[in-house]
Scaffold this active site. Structure first.
Site, PDB file in Angstrom:
ATOM      1  N   SER A 372      76.061 -46.069   5.751  1.00 54.87           N
ATOM      2  CA  SER A 372      74.976 -45.988   4.784  1.00 54.87           C
ATOM      3  C   SER A 372      73.994 -47.140   4.989  1.00 54.87           C
ATOM      4  O   SER A 372      73.499 -47.334   6.091  1.00 54.87           O
ATOM      5  CB  SER A 372      75.554 -45.939   3.361  1.00 54.87           C
ATOM      6  OG  SER A 372      74.580 -45.532   2.445  1.00 54.87           O
ATOM      7  N   ASP A 492      76.197 -34.258   4.420  1.00 59.02           N
ATOM      8  CA  ASP A 492      75.736 -35.491   3.770  1.00 59.02           C
ATOM      9  C   ASP A 492      74.327 -35.263   3.240  1.00 59.02           C
ATOM     10  O   ASP A 492      73.351 -35.260   4.003  1.00 59.02           O
ATOM     11  CB  ASP A 492      75.744 -36.648   4.771  1.00 59.02           C
ATOM     12  CG  ASP A 492      75.459 -37.995   4.116  1.00 59.02           C
ATOM     13  OD1 ASP A 492      75.009 -38.008   2.956  1.00 59.02           O
ATOM     14  OD2 ASP A 492      75.687 -39.032   4.775  1.00 59.02           O
ATOM     15  N   HIS A 523      79.274 -38.301   2.558  1.00 59.37           N
ATOM     16  CA  HIS A 523      78.856 -39.668   2.882  1.00 59.37           C
ATOM     17  C   HIS A 523      80.107 -40.543   3.010  1.00 59.37           C
ATOM     18  O   HIS A 523      80.442 -41.316   2.106  1.00 59.37           O
ATOM     19  CB  HIS A 523      77.952 -40.138   1.739  1.00 59.37           C
ATOM     20  CG  HIS A 523      77.037 -41.269   2.103  1.00 59.37           C
ATOM     21  ND1 HIS A 523      76.118 -41.202   3.131  1.00 59.37           N
ATOM     22  CD2 HIS A 523      76.889 -42.505   1.559  1.00 59.37           C
ATOM     23  CE1 HIS A 523      75.444 -42.331   3.194  1.00 59.37           C
ATOM     24  NE2 HIS A 523      75.905 -43.146   2.263  1.00 59.37           N
TER      25      HIS A 523
END
Length: 805
Positions: A372, A492, A523
């Site tokens: 991320s 995602d 994610h």
């Protein structure tokens, strides 16, 4: 279950013998030992917890060799053979007799679940070959047998090994011969070439270091560096207050003729304060720390001869500066740590005395890790070409912040976070706020700069502008010199797949090595999965890139590895994002249908406005909204969307790349937005998007060290549909994302757009469906306006790339 193992390296016999000797797994008189004695020697090594012959015999009695004899009794009067060897091997790997495999035919199960095995066992050489490869084989718990031995303490005997013999390499990978109970933890403050808080001093950046004690004895080690703005804490309560309201109308934009040249960002770093004057030097840090916000793959490598560095960057607790959400300054804040590790920047033992400390224990080679925002900063750092950065493992990473918070001229939330934007994330990570005394000095300046971010991100238009151009790392991809590993979830919708797709396409133009892993999750990290040896592959990769060991990592690791969405535990290797010759199929639109033959002359319409009670229900219950949106039964969304379906497919197909859509559309007002979903329709079991936990704390990173849960994607109960991909566009941005075109009420316009990229296995008997709607309850603004849209079907086309299987 299936185990997809890519990191096992073929080695010549002489290398196998040498490496077995190095890990004390080879008897001195191996050439003279009878087959059973050599086999018992190996068993004694693998069952090293048994410290007496009686205990060893007890353990051997616990293994079943044939359907009628345990291993101890079998070896008393029979010679080991191939079938018995692998019957015992399966048990050593954690598989259970009868439940997991047939004791009389273990090779059948090994072939079924993709476990490597030999096909002959006739002499001592065959046995040595088979045993070496067994140590490298993945077990039921997603680790190699050797890693399982390590978790039980086998490598404790090597903690005192001379540093000249470390790291210890087996099958091309570093082994856990480092004592994690004696790791050194220290803090330094790296001086950046930034002054983001405008206090007239260069921003100092706190870096937390964890390194093996062996570095004190002269061993130089490479570094796994994770830049995480979350590590020093987050401001959740404050960000809740400034999260934007998305229940607002779509704004009409004044038409313009803006060009890219007008909005192109050009970085300037003027008026930089002078560097600090060094008042002395030290080899010893003055500060330590306890708890670290660990990344589990980093923990694994701390036992294997790597140091780990965590830095939160500008604007975080104990560092100087301000958070700026993806800006060039954040990139330079990230690379400053790498420059220090490579010997090209200064750091100090504290923030006041200017006592310089070098990374004298580092071999100058750095890899970046993280998911991320963490992976995003790894990508950003790579685009600078910074010296010392050898590779990045970039997971679920943003490549352009516009593609994170915007799409097609619209404000689009990351999945699950409506109302979040760049200013909200900057506030969320501004952990200097957690130190009241420090915050007092910076509060006014930060609030001014945060207000500027709010203005520049321009939620009113949703357009691509200089603010977003400054946060587009794709522009700087040509600067990348390091090798790159990318990992991304095909489901995602936080960091949407376009981010990795566009990065991959740009990297394809460079003379670097790149690897791409596409999983079926959202994610998440994938280093704790049963079905794929991701951690082992990364050991192979990092041993090659940071220690310079020639282990064929570039060849053994697939260029593109994709998890199949239709069956459990199945991964496919490809040479690129798509197979070699997928065909493009042009689907025409008919009323409620998609056809390869001809289109319909009809014009169809749908509305966007809902009854207030239905609107209020859907904006709070997204599952119910999706269920009704994709249903053809009468419900509150009937009339608020269009569904077009293909016939049932007669063969399986593999959808790849970006679906391309051409439409002829009119709005009843002088503005409008459209949303799209490509959907797999058919009542079947599908792979879940959230992995199941198979066992808690089942994966050990080393001996009496950190642990992780074992996970895997499992098939769910039958569901009637599955969204494959989606996309959005503002009708006023039909030319590009920075130019506003006019929309006149009830006038038809040509719309062209790519949906988010996909890799999807559609099974025989299912249908593909395209759903056209306007308000996306999860992602767009939700004005519930009196907007309606008309679509001329004969001027519409959906282009899909797929291969028939």
């Amino acid at each position: 279950m299936k185990i997809n193992q890519f990191a096992r390296m073929d080695a010549p016999f002489s290398q196998k013998v040498d490496e077995l000797r190095k890990i004390n797994f080879y008897p001195e008189q191996a050439d003279f030992l009878p087959l059973n004695e050599l086999y018992l020697y190996f068993l004694e090594k693998v069952l090293f917890e048994a410290s007496s012959q009686a205990t060893l015999a007890q353990k051997l009695h616990g293994f079943l060799a044939t359907s009628t004899e345990d291993l101890y009794d079998y070896l008393a009067h029979k010679e080991i053979n191939l079938t018995v060897f692998y019957a015992i091997a399966m048990q050593l790997l954690g598989f259970e007799v009868d439940d997991d495999f047939d004791i009389n035919d273990p090779l059948k199960k090994m072939d079924e679940i993709h476990l490597y095995h030999h096909d002959a066992l006739n002499d001592e050489k065959d046995l040595i070959n088979a045993w070496y490869d067994l140590l490298c084989t993945h077990n039921k718990d997603g680790r190699t047998l050797l890693d399982s031995l390590a978790a039980n303490g086998y490598f404790k005997q090597f903690w005192g090994l001379d540093v000249n013999k470390k790291p210890l390499i087996f099958n091309g990978k570093t082994q856990p011969v480092f004592d994690t109970s004696k790791l050194i933890r220290e803090v330094v403050y790296v001086e950046s070439s930034l002054d983001t808080d405008h206090d007239g001093k260069r921003d100092l950046l706190k870096a937390e270091i964890i390194r093996p004690v062996d570095t004190e004895l002269g061993l130089k080690v490479p570094v796994l560096y994770t830049a995480s703005p979350y590590n020093e804490g987050t401001n959740d309560k404050t960000t809740d207050k400034i999260t934007h309201n998305v229940d607002v109308p779509l704004k009409r934009k004044e038409p313009n003729n803006t060009t890219y040249e007008e909005i192109e960002f050009k970085y300037e770093n003027s008026n930089l304060p002078a560097a600090r004057k060094v008042n002395g030097t030290s080899r010893a840090a003055e500060e330590t720390f306890g708890h670290d916000h660990n990344v589990t793959i980093n923990d694994y490598f701390l036992a294997r001869g790597f140091a780990v560095v965590y830095a939160a960057g500008i604007g975080t607790k104990d560092s100087d500066g301000e958070r700026t959400c993806g800006s060039k300054e954040e990139t330079l804040s990230t690379t400053a740590i790498i420059e220090w590790l490579a010997g090209n920047r200064k750091a100090f033992t504290n923030k006041t005395d200017n006592i310089e400390i070098k990374a004298w224990w580092c071999n100058g080679s750095v890899a970046m890790t993280g998911k991320s925002y963490l992976g995003t900063l790894a990508t950003a750092a790579a685009t600078t070409g910074v010296k010392g950065l050898k590779t990045i493992i970039s997971e679920a990473a943003i490549s352009s912040w516009y593609d994170y918070y915007r799409d097609g001229g619209l404000v689009i939330a990351p999945g699950g976070y409506p109302g979040e934007d760049a200013d909200v994330l900057a506030e969320e990570c501004f952990s200097r706020q957690k130190q009241a005394g420090d915050y007092l000095k910076i509060k006014t300046q930060f609030n001014q700069d945060l207000a500027q971010i709010t203005k520049d991100q321009d939620r009113d238009s949703g357009n691509y502008n200089s603010f977003w151009d400054a946060r587009n790392y794709l522009k700087d991809v040509p600067n990348i010199k390091c090798d790159v590993v990318m990992v991304h979830g095909l489901n995602d919708w936080n960091v949407k797949p376009r981010n990795v797709f566009n990065l991959y396409k740009e990297l394809d133009k460079l003379p670097i090595k790149k690897k791409l892993f596409l999983h079926q999750g959202q994610h998440i990290y994938i280093n704790n999965f049963q079905s794929i040896d991701f951690t082992d592959m990364m050991n192979l990769w990092l041993t090659n890139k940071l220690y310079g060991v020639e282990n064929h990592a570039n060849e053994l690791i697939p260029d593109v590895c994709v998890q199949d969405n239709s069956t459990e535990g199945t991964w496919h290797a490809f040479d690129g994002w798509q197979t070699e010759n997928p065909q493009t199929y042009a689907y025409k639109f008919q009323t409620n249908a998609l056809s390869l033959d001809e289109s319909s002359p009809d014009t169809v319409t749908f509305s966007d406005q809902l009854k207030v009670e239905d609107f209020n229900l859907y904006k709070k219950n997204w599952d119910k909204w999706r269920q009704d949106l994709l249903s053809e039964k009468e419900n509150a969304l009937t009339g608020n969307h269009l569904i077009f379906k293909t016939n049932k497919f007669e063969k399986d197909i593999y959808l790849q790349g970006c679906p391309h859509l051409k439409l002829k559309v009119a709005s009843n007002q002088d503005k409008g937005m459209l949303s799209f979903m490509l959907v797999d329709f058919g009542n079947i079991k599908r792979l879940g998007e959230v992995p199941s936990t198979l066992a808690l704390k089942a994966l050990d990173a080393g001996f009496q060290w950190k642990e992780d849960d074992l996970k895997e994607f499992k098939l769910t109960a039958p569901t009637p549909w599955k969204m494959i991909t989606k996309g959005h566009i503002n009708l006023q941005n039909r030319e590009n994302n920075w130019k506003n075109s006019e929309v006149k009420a009830n006038q038809f316009y040509d719309i062209d757009l790519d949906l988010q990229p996909m890799f999807y296995h559609l099974v025989k008997g299912n249908q593909l469906g395209l759903v056209i709607y306007s308000t996306d309850m999860e992602m767009t603004v939700r004005g519930n306006e009196n907007l309606s849209y008309s679509v001329q079907l004969e001027n519409c086309q959906l282009d899909l790339n797929y291969e028939t299987l």
